[in-house]
Structure formats: C-alpha cells, structure tokens
Design a protein around this motif. Structure first.
Motif, PDB file in Angstrom:
ATOM      1  N   VAL A  46      52.018  27.396  36.458  1.00 11.38           N
ATOM      2  CA  VAL A  46      51.576  28.889  36.703  1.00 11.38           C
ATOM      3  C   VAL A  46      50.092  28.249  37.255  1.00 11.38           C
ATOM      4  CG1 VAL A  46      50.028  30.986  36.528  1.00 11.38           C
ATOM      5  CG2 VAL A  46      52.039  29.956  34.499  1.00 11.38           C
ATOM      6  N   GLN A  47      49.775  27.103  37.609  1.00  7.38           N
ATOM      7  CA  GLN A  47      48.054  26.970  38.598  1.00  7.38           C
ATOM      8  C   GLN A  47      49.004  26.377  39.534  1.00  7.38           C
ATOM      9  OE1 GLN A  47      47.347  24.417  39.761  1.00  7.38           O
ATOM     10  NE2 GLN A  47      45.331  24.246  40.762  1.00  7.38           N
ATOM     11  N   GLY A  48      50.185  25.252  39.614  1.00  5.34           N
ATOM     12  CA  GLY A  48      50.526  24.937  40.290  1.00  5.34           C
ATOM     13  C   GLY A  48      51.161  26.542  41.916  1.00  5.34           C
ATOM     14  N   VAL A  49      52.103  27.013  40.862  1.00  2.00           N
ATOM     15  CA  VAL A  49      52.604  28.357  42.536  1.00  2.00           C
ATOM     16  C   VAL A  49      51.533  29.126  42.697  1.00  2.00           C
ATOM     17  CG1 VAL A  49      53.504  30.622  41.480  1.00  2.00           C
ATOM     18  CG2 VAL A  49      54.607  28.258  40.485  1.00  2.00           C
ATOM     19  N   ILE A  50      50.503  29.654  41.970  1.00  2.00           N
ATOM     20  CA  ILE A  50      49.167  30.199  42.665  1.00  2.00           C
ATOM     21  C   ILE A  50      48.612  29.451  43.689  1.00  2.00           C
ATOM     22  CG2 ILE A  50      49.556  31.841  40.429  1.00  2.00           C
ATOM     23  CD1 ILE A  50      46.535  30.996  39.647  1.00  2.00           C
ATOM     24  N   GLY A  51      48.131  28.097  43.590  1.00  2.00           N
ATOM     25  CA  GLY A  51      47.520  27.511  44.112  1.00  2.00           C
ATOM     26  C   GLY A  51      47.378  26.908  44.960  1.00  2.00           C
ATOM     27  N   ALA A  52      48.525  27.234  45.693  1.00  2.00           N
ATOM     28  CA  ALA A  52      48.549  27.100  47.833  1.00  2.00           C
ATOM     29  C   ALA A  52      47.191  27.157  48.686  1.00  2.00           C
ATOM     30  CB  ALA A  52      50.150  27.639  48.209  1.00  2.00           C
ATOM     31  N   ILE A  58      38.959  27.381  42.094  1.00  2.00           N
ATOM     32  CA  ILE A  58      39.197  28.445  42.130  1.00  2.00           C
ATOM     33  C   ILE A  58      41.059  28.802  41.138  1.00  2.00           C
ATOM     34  CG2 ILE A  58      39.420  29.999  43.715  1.00  2.00           C
ATOM     35  CD1 ILE A  58      37.775  29.095  45.618  1.00  2.00           C
ATOM     36  N   SER A  59      41.517  28.191  41.581  1.00  2.00           N
ATOM     37  CA  SER A  59      42.972  28.670  40.845  1.00  2.00           C
ATOM     38  C   SER A  59      42.843  27.833  39.289  1.00  2.00           C
ATOM     39  CB  SER A  59      43.995  27.555  41.524  1.00  2.00           C
ATOM     40  OG  SER A  59      43.853  27.173  42.922  1.00  2.00           O
ATOM     41  N   ASN A  60      42.381  27.453  38.517  1.00  3.94           N
ATOM     42  CA  ASN A  60      41.604  27.364  37.464  1.00  3.94           C
ATOM     43  C   ASN A  60      41.817  28.259  36.849  1.00  3.94           C
ATOM     44  OD1 ASN A  60      43.579  24.444  37.801  1.00  3.94           O
ATOM     45  ND2 ASN A  60      40.940  23.515  37.993  1.00  3.94           N
ATOM     46  N   GLU A  87      44.599  40.597  40.404  1.00  5.22           N
ATOM     47  CA  GLU A  87      44.016  39.811  39.666  1.00  5.22           C
ATOM     48  C   GLU A  87      44.137  38.249  39.859  1.00  5.22           C
ATOM     49  OE1 GLU A  87      41.563  39.173  37.343  1.00  5.22           O
ATOM     50  OE2 GLU A  87      42.638  40.755  36.044  1.00  5.22           O
ATOM     51  N   LEU A  88      44.536  38.615  41.529  1.00  5.56           N
ATOM     52  CA  LEU A  88      44.657  36.698  42.218  1.00  5.56           C
ATOM     53  C   LEU A  88      43.514  37.317  43.459  1.00  5.56           C
ATOM     54  CD1 LEU A  88      48.530  36.220  41.511  1.00  5.56           C
ATOM     55  CD2 LEU A  88      46.513  34.668  40.510  1.00  5.56           C
ATOM     56  N   ALA A  89      42.506  37.701  43.298  1.00 11.39           N
ATOM     57  CA  ALA A  89      42.392  37.936  44.737  1.00 11.39           C
ATOM     58  C   ALA A  89      41.538  37.137  45.336  1.00 11.39           C
ATOM     59  CB  ALA A  89      41.337  39.186  44.788  1.00 11.39           C
ATOM     60  N   THR A  90      40.754  36.384  44.481  1.00 12.09           N
ATOM     61  CA  THR A  90      40.570  34.853  45.091  1.00 12.09           C
ATOM     62  C   THR A  90      40.867  33.689  45.446  1.00 12.09           C
ATOM     63  OG1 THR A  90      40.541  33.814  42.063  1.00 12.09           O
ATOM     64  CG2 THR A  90      38.920  35.394  42.846  1.00 12.09           C
ATOM     65  N   GLN A  91      42.686  34.183  45.323  1.00 13.87           N
ATOM     66  CA  GLN A  91      43.814  32.525  45.949  1.00 13.87           C
ATOM     67  C   GLN A  91      43.435  33.141  47.703  1.00 13.87           C
ATOM     68  OE1 GLN A  91      43.205  31.430  42.425  1.00 13.87           O
ATOM     69  NE2 GLN A  91      45.087  30.372  43.470  1.00 13.87           N
ATOM     70  N   THR A  92      43.456  32.399  48.042  1.00 17.18           N
ATOM     71  CA  THR A  92      43.688  32.185  49.654  1.00 17.18           C
ATOM     72  C   THR A  92      45.292  33.315  50.437  1.00 17.18           C
ATOM     73  OG1 THR A  92      43.283  30.055  49.817  1.00 17.18           O
ATOM     74  CG2 THR A  92      43.865  30.670  51.372  1.00 17.18           C
ATOM     75  N   TYR A  93      46.777  33.306  49.433  1.00 15.47           N
ATOM     76  CA  TYR A  93      47.142  34.130  49.937  1.00 15.47           C
ATOM     77  C   TYR A  93      47.965  35.122  48.482  1.00 15.47           C
ATOM     78  CZ  TYR A  93      47.910  30.989  53.737  1.00 15.47           C
ATOM     79  OH  TYR A  93      47.797  30.395  54.557  1.00 15.47           O
ATOM     80  N   PRO A  94      47.125  35.978  48.184  1.00 15.81           N
ATOM     81  CA  PRO A  94      47.265  36.988  47.093  1.00 15.81           C
ATOM     82  C   PRO A  94      48.514  37.733  46.663  1.00 15.81           C
ATOM     83  CG  PRO A  94      45.622  38.024  48.202  1.00 15.81           C
ATOM     84  CD  PRO A  94      45.601  36.459  48.879  1.00 15.81           C
ATOM     85  N   ALA A  95      48.652  37.607  48.060  1.00 20.22           N
ATOM     86  CA  ALA A  95      50.133  38.840  47.482  1.00 20.22           C
ATOM     87  C   ALA A  95      51.184  37.503  47.436  1.00 20.22           C
ATOM     88  CB  ALA A  95      50.213  39.640  49.273  1.00 20.22           C
ATOM     89  N   ILE A  96      50.905  36.341  48.053  1.00 21.24           N
ATOM     90  CA  ILE A  96      51.928  35.567  47.928  1.00 21.24           C
ATOM     91  C   ILE A  96      52.497  35.547  46.628  1.00 21.24           C
ATOM     92  CG2 ILE A  96      53.166  34.132  48.836  1.00 21.24           C
ATOM     93  CD1 ILE A  96      52.587  34.014  51.495  1.00 21.24           C
ATOM     94  N   ALA A  97      51.133  35.109  46.144  1.00 24.41           N
ATOM     95  CA  ALA A  97      50.827  34.666  45.158  1.00 24.41           C
ATOM     96  C   ALA A  97      51.273  35.392  43.748  1.00 24.41           C
ATOM     97  CB  ALA A  97      49.436  34.074  44.441  1.00 24.41           C
ATOM     98  N   ALA A  98      51.082  36.113  43.826  1.00 26.33           N
ATOM     99  CA  ALA A  98      51.451  37.324  42.662  1.00 26.33           C
ATOM    100  C   ALA A  98      53.170  37.343  42.729  1.00 26.33           C
ATOM    101  CB  ALA A  98      51.112  38.718  42.724  1.00 26.33           C
ATOM    102  N   GLU A  99      53.675  37.279  44.199  1.00 30.90           N
ATOM    103  CA  GLU A  99      54.928  37.777  43.956  1.00 30.90           C
ATOM    104  C   GLU A  99      55.878  36.612  43.855  1.00 30.90           C
ATOM    105  OE1 GLU A  99      56.250  38.304  47.719  1.00 30.90           O
ATOM    106  OE2 GLU A  99      55.231  40.794  48.131  1.00 30.90           O
ATOM    107  N   ARG A 100      55.497  35.154  44.080  1.00 36.96           N
ATOM    108  CA  ARG A 100      55.631  33.849  43.672  1.00 36.96           C
ATOM    109  C   ARG A 100      55.680  34.076  42.573  1.00 36.96           C
ATOM    110  NH1 ARG A 100      54.339  29.808  48.134  1.00 36.96           N
ATOM    111  NH2 ARG A 100      56.019  30.723  50.314  1.00 36.96           N
TER     112      ARG A 100
END
Length: 237
Positions: A46-52, A58-60, A87-100
């Motif tokens: 999970v951390q890897g998928v959302i961590g791009a 931050i991803s942790n 919930e993933l708004a802190t990620q660089t690409y939250p929309a892509i992170a959520a979809e993946r």
C-alpha cells in the motif's frame, strides 16, 4: 548464489558496491530498518502504491491513516473513491494514488479472497515478484519493496529514481535503463554476502545520497563520498 546471479567470473562491480556501501555508512551512519508494523507485506504494498513522488515519511503516515480510518485493507478497497482521494490529499498525486490503490487492492481480493500476501513466503523471489507485477499499479520497484523491505526480507534491490540515477552515473547500469532493466543489470553484481537487511540499508543510503549530492539536476561531485568510484564524478574531479 541467488536466482538473479549468473555462474560467471566475479563481477568487478560487486567490489565497487562494497566500497560504496562502506563510504556511505561512514558519511551517513547505519540506518535502522522500519518498525515491525511498517514491515508487513500488505502495508509495504500500500505504501508503495500511494507513494509516487512523495517523501517516505508522508506516505508512511498516509498508509497508517488509511488503516486507522477503515480498519482493514479490504474496507479500504471498498471505500468510495472520492473519500480515498480526500484521505490521500497529502500525496503528490492523490487522485492517481487513490485509483491505483483501489485497483490493486480489489485485484488482490479477487485473486486471494482478501488483502493477503502470505503465499509469497512459499515462493522464490523471482516468481513472487512476477506475481506481484501482474497486479494493477505494481511495477518492479514496488514488487522489490514488498519482497525486501517487508518481513519477507528477500535479497531484491529496491530501485527508486535516486538509486537508479546514481547507478547510471556511476556506470554500473546502462545509462538509459528503465527500472526493470536496471534491476536486471545490477542484481548479478550485488555482493553475495549481503543479506536482505543489507540490501534494504543500501537502498536507503543511496536514497540519501541522491537527495543530497547526486541530485537530478545538480551534481555536487566534489562533496560526494562516492566520487572516486563514479564515472561521472571522475570526469568532474
């Protein structure tokens, strides 16, 4: 010998990697492995998928936050996409992170009946990584991370952008190699005595080097501890 190594003469790059590791430890110190709660294979996936393109800390935190809010990875897979994105708004690409994330977890549930990677423990590293890479959103970096940085503790090198860039500048892998090609190129050279923990520390040390002196658009070669071992650094000496 591992399944990634070939029965040829000793690879001279192995000694370069040993010397590099010693220099990086001297400069940065040893790095402790992640806490046990962050080393479950499913958590690492999970951390890897959302961590791009997002800092690890931050991803942790985002990975922990997802599990705390929904209580299980199966519930995360069922969560509305817009709620995952928020919930993933802190990620660089939250929309892509959520979809993946939703796609990869849903595919894992379809295959295994749950978000469960326990079967990987009974598989050899190569086939296990191939199995992971069949999941949507899972490339070589994430597959290697699941195998190495988790409790599976396998000898598989994790190559992010920093690590691959340094290997290319040092002349240890082809200059324009993709992550998968760089992985295939460097694995036969990894020192045979290194454990999974050594692989993990090597990756984290290389990441520090890439964040400080060997940056994408700036080469601070004169200050770099690896300059004497590096093709690019030698040209700038």
């Amino acid at each position: 010998m591992t399944e990634f190594e070939l029965p040829f003469e000793p690879d001279p790059r192995s000694e370069t990697l040993r010397r590099l590791q010693a220099l990086l430890v001297q400069r940065f110190g040893h790095i402790e492995r992640a806490a046990a709660s962050w080393r479950r294979p499913e958590w690492v996936l999970v951390q890897g998928v959302i961590g791009a393109r997002t800092k690890s800390e931050i991803s942790n935190a985002a990975t922990d936050r997802l599990l705390k809010r929904w209580g299980s990875w199966e519930a995360v897979a069922d969560a509305p996409l817009e709620e995952l994105q928020a919930e993933l708004a802190t990620q660089t690409y939250p929309a892509i992170a959520a979809e993946r994330l939703k796609a990869s977890l849903s595919a894992l549930i379809d295959l295994r009946g749950a978000v469960d990677l326990a079967h990987l423990a009974d598989m050899e590293t190569g086939p296990a990584m191939e199995w992971l890479e069949r999941l949507p959103g899972i490339g070589r970096k994430i597959a290697a991370g699941v195998m190495n940085a988790s409790t599976l503790d396998r000898r598989a090198v994790v190559l992010d952008g920093h690590h691959t860039r340094i290997l290319q500048r040092m002349g240890l892998v082809p200059a324009k190699a993709s992550t998968a090609r760089a992985f295939d190129a460097i694995m036969p050279a990894m020192p045979e005595e290194w454990s999974g923990a050594d692989y993990d520390e090597h990756h984290l040390l290389m990441k520090k080097l890439g964040q400080t002196w060997c940056r994408p658009s700036a080469h601070h070669c004169a200050a770099c501890p690896a300059q004497a071992l590096c093709e690019t650094g030698a040209k700038r000496a």
